[in-house]
Scaffold this active site. Structure first.
Site, PDB file in Angstrom:
ATOM      1  N   HIS A  44     -24.881   3.380   0.675  1.00 23.43           N
ATOM      2  CA  HIS A  44     -25.074   4.643   0.435  1.00 23.43           C
ATOM      3  C   HIS A  44     -23.511   5.426  -0.479  1.00 23.43           C
ATOM      4  CE1 HIS A  44     -24.198   8.937   1.415  1.00 23.43           C
ATOM      5  NE2 HIS A  44     -25.597   8.913   2.315  1.00 23.43           N
ATOM      6  N   ASN A  68     -28.987   9.565   9.428  1.00 17.93           N
ATOM      7  CA  ASN A  68     -27.851   9.477   8.585  1.00 17.93           C
ATOM      8  C   ASN A  68     -26.231  10.207   9.206  1.00 17.93           C
ATOM      9  OD1 ASN A  68     -25.096   8.466   7.704  1.00 17.93           O
ATOM     10  ND2 ASN A  68     -25.548   8.863   5.467  1.00 17.93           N
ATOM     11  N   SER A  78     -30.154  16.594   1.242  1.00 24.81           N
ATOM     12  CA  SER A  78     -30.133  18.452   1.654  1.00 24.81           C
ATOM     13  C   SER A  78     -31.634  18.320   1.623  1.00 24.81           C
ATOM     14  CB  SER A  78     -30.020  19.098   0.279  1.00 24.81           C
ATOM     15  OG  SER A  78     -28.568  19.858   0.155  1.00 24.81           O
ATOM     16  N   GLU A 130     -21.563   7.535  -0.463  1.00 26.65           N
ATOM     17  CA  GLU A 130     -20.715   7.827   0.057  1.00 26.65           C
ATOM     18  C   GLU A 130     -19.413   6.731  -0.082  1.00 26.65           C
ATOM     19  OE1 GLU A 130     -21.654  10.317   3.528  1.00 26.65           O
ATOM     20  OE2 GLU A 130     -22.193  11.944   2.206  1.00 26.65           O
ATOM     21  N   GLU A 189     -31.113   9.093  -3.257  1.00 27.05           N
ATOM     22  CA  GLU A 189     -30.407   9.886  -2.904  1.00 27.05           C
ATOM     23  C   GLU A 189     -29.888  10.579  -4.146  1.00 27.05           C
ATOM     24  OE1 GLU A 189     -29.738  10.444   1.582  1.00 27.05           O
ATOM     25  OE2 GLU A 189     -28.168   8.764   0.772  1.00 27.05           O
ATOM     26  N   GLY A 219     -25.456  16.549   1.326  1.00 27.70           N
ATOM     27  CA  GLY A 219     -24.697  17.555   1.395  1.00 27.70           C
ATOM     28  C   GLY A 219     -24.351  19.525   1.129  1.00 27.70           C
ATOM     29  N   LYS A 222     -23.741  10.004   9.648  1.00 27.42           N
ATOM     30  CA  LYS A 222     -22.172  10.031   9.373  1.00 27.42           C
ATOM     31  C   LYS A 222     -21.316   9.549  10.644  1.00 27.42           C
ATOM     32  CE  LYS A 222     -24.249  12.023   5.105  1.00 27.42           C
ATOM     33  NZ  LYS A 222     -24.548  12.850   4.004  1.00 27.42           N
TER      34      LYS A 222
HETATM   35  P1  PGA Z   1     -27.840  15.224   3.553  1.00 26.20           P
HETATM   36  O1  PGA Z   1     -27.136  13.599   3.658  1.00 26.20           O
HETATM   37  O2  PGA Z   1     -29.316  15.537   4.227  1.00 26.20           O
HETATM   38  O3  PGA Z   1     -26.868  16.150   4.327  1.00 26.20           O
HETATM   39  O4  PGA Z   1     -27.578  16.170   2.000  1.00 26.20           O
HETATM   40  C1  PGA Z   1     -28.360  12.863   3.404  1.00 26.20           C
HETATM   41  C2  PGA Z   1     -27.992  11.416   3.099  1.00 26.20           C
HETATM   42  O5  PGA Z   1     -26.299  11.693   2.931  1.00 26.20           O
HETATM   43  O6  PGA Z   1     -27.720  10.309   3.353  1.00 26.20           O
END
Ligand code: PGA
Length: 252
Positions: free
Chosen positions: A100, A12, A214, A102, A170, A176, A14
């Site tokens: 997601h 992803n 992560s 976010e 997740e 992150g 982003k």
């Molecule tokens: P990350 O993000 O691997 O940077 O923790 C995962 C995600 O949001 O899909």
């Protein structure tokens, strides 16, 4: 008993990268696939919507599948700035991430909207990757399983089958942050999701349930070995070809 599904490692990206950078990243990944051979997993990259065409030009007809990070719930219409699942399919994508955390946080998306988006994705012939996950406060209150099962119940389309969609767990506090749940915590949630799916669809054992939050080359093997973890949804580490490749190489 249904077969255990082949692992899926999804990047992803982003809201990152220029056209040039994203094409370079796709090329680097492809070079690794060509140089080192196929992996034991399916590979997917999800660039920002505006870069799908330019990344697609590089990964089309290769071992790397293409996906989007979100879609609108309608197929077309007066929705300024949005992109429909039909358009995403037309641009060469096979997958779309929906729900997601976010998107839920930045755009106030609730389970009903996530479900409508997943339905739109299915109608367009895309595989939706439906995300669920608890906040740290919910985990600390001992509500993680209840929260993710509630999200699953609310966002799973009636037309969902074991093969036409993917689920991603997740935990929001792991995204992150460099923090990951323990293996036991991941297993607990994935087992609960699998059991819930088994009550809702047939052949639930072959639905892919990804872990995200992560995931890095140095923790991927351990996470991907957990029963009922069928791949990873990777944010930060998917922006470096070697790291993403390292995660794909961890699929046994
Ligand atoms: P990350 O993000 O691997 O940077 O923790 C995962 C995600 O949001 O899909």
């Amino acid at each position: 008993m249904a077969d255990k599904p082949r692992l899926l490692v999804a990047g992803n990206w982003k809201m990152n990268g220029s056209r040039e950078e994203s094409q370079a990243l796709a090329r680097e990944l492809l070079d690794l696939v060509v140089a080192e051979g196929a992996t034991e997993c399916d590979m997917l990259v999800c660039p920002p919507a505006i870069l799908i065409g330019s990344v697609g030009a590089i990964v089309r007809d290769t071992a790397i599948a293409l996906g989007a990070q979100d879609c609108h719930a309608d197929a077309a219409g007066a929705h300024t700035g949005d992109v429909s699942a039909t358009m995403i399919a037309d641009a060469g994508c096979a997958y779309v991430i929906v729900g997601h955390s976010e998107r839920r946080a930045d755009h106030g998306e609730d389970v009903a909207l996530v479900r409508a988006k997943a339905e739109a994705a299915l109608d367009a012939g895309l595989t939706p990757i439906i995300c669920v996950g608890e906040t740290l406060a919910e985990r600390d209150a001992g509500r993680a399983v209840e929260v993710v099962l509630g999200q699953l119940a609310g966002s799973l389309p009636d037309a969902a089958t074991a093969d036409n969609m993917v689920l991603a767990y997740e935990p929001i506090w792991a995204i992150g942050t460099g923090r990951t749940p323990t293996g036991d915590d991941i297993a607990e949630i994935h087992d609960a999701l699998r059991a819930e799916l088994a009550g809702r669809i047939s052949g639930a054992e072959s639905m892919r349930i990804l872990y995200g939050g992560s995931v890095k080359p140095d923790n991927a093997a351990e996470i991907l070995a957990i029963q009922n973890v069928n791949g990873a949804l990777v944010g930060g580490a998917s922006l470096k070809a070697e790291d993403f490749w390292g995660i794909c190489q961890s699929c046994a």
